[in-house]
Design an enzyme around this catalytic site. Structure first.
Site, PDB file in Angstrom:
ATOM      1  CB  CYS A 103     -11.103  -0.024   2.431  1.00  0.00           C
ATOM      2  SG  CYS A 103     -10.259   0.139   0.851  1.00  0.00           S
ATOM      3  CB  CYS A 105      -9.700  -3.238  -2.864  1.00  0.00           C
ATOM      4  SG  CYS A 105      -9.527  -1.466  -2.602  1.00  0.00           S
TER       5      CYS A 105
HETATM    6 FE    FE Z   1     -10.000  -1.530  -0.398  1.00  0.00          FE
END
Ligand code: FE
Length: 198
Positions: A103, A105
């Site tokens: 994603c 992070c």
């Molecule tokens: Fe992530």
């Protein structure tokens, strides 16, 4: 952020926009308040914190060692309370690149807001599948003989690159080194340039 799926991110963005407009309508939030906070994260608090750690590591070998082996303690020296960061060091033999394949992070407390491209599917996949080609397109040529290590961030562990101190900076004090350290260099998509050179 954490383990949010990109679709969840979109949901969060919508919620935040809605809350923002309600607060504004009720006069509880100045129209430019959110922009100012975002700007501070983007330009001051965020990348500045990482840059301070890098500049100190370049200036102080003991601090450098601690930043690489116990980042929590090293960041606490700078007044930062952050315990899920691994700092990876660039060397003439190894270049490090940070990504979150799942994603987005990202170590917000030390680097501020992630750039938009960090969340793009192209960056997330190509950082792993063809990092050398990706970096070349971003203007960073890593010769074949230099290993590229790719670090996949997660909700539990974030990464930051300690770039190579550029030549021509021997006479510079720690405070003078800070503004040379860019966000992109700490993600690993750029190197820190000698001052005065592009
Ligand atoms: Fe992530």
């Amino acid at each position: 952020m954490g383990k949010f799926h990109p679709n969840v991110d979109k949901y969060v963005v919508s919620r935040v926009r809605a809350l923002e407009s309600i607060l504004r309508d009720k006069g509880l939030l100045a129209p430019d308040a959110v922009d100012r906070i975002v700007e501070r994260y983007e330009s001051d608090t965020g990348p500045m914190a990482g840059a301070r750690a890098v500049a100190r590591a370049w200036s102080n070998p003991t601090y450098r060692q601690r930043l690489l082996t116990n980042s929590t303690a090293a960041l606490a020296d700078l007044g930062l309370d952050y315990d899920s960061l691994v700092v990876v060091e660039n060397t003439p033999q190894v270049h490090n690149l940070v990504v979150c394949t799942l994603c987005s992070c990202y170590p917000w407390p030390v680097l501020g807001l992630p750039p938009n491209w960090y969340k793009s599917p192209a960056y997330r996949s190509r950082a792993v599948s063809e990092p050398r080609a990706l970096l070349r397109e971003l203007g960073l040529e890593i010769p074949d003989g230099r290993e590229i290590r790719v670090w996949d961030s997660s909700a539990e562990m974030r990464y930051m690159v300690l770039p190579i101190r550029p030549g021509g900076t021997d006479g510079l004090h720690e405070d003078q080194l800070i503004p040379l350290v860019t966000r992109d260099a700490m993600i690993g998509v750029a190197e820190v340039a000698t001052p005065g050179r592009a």
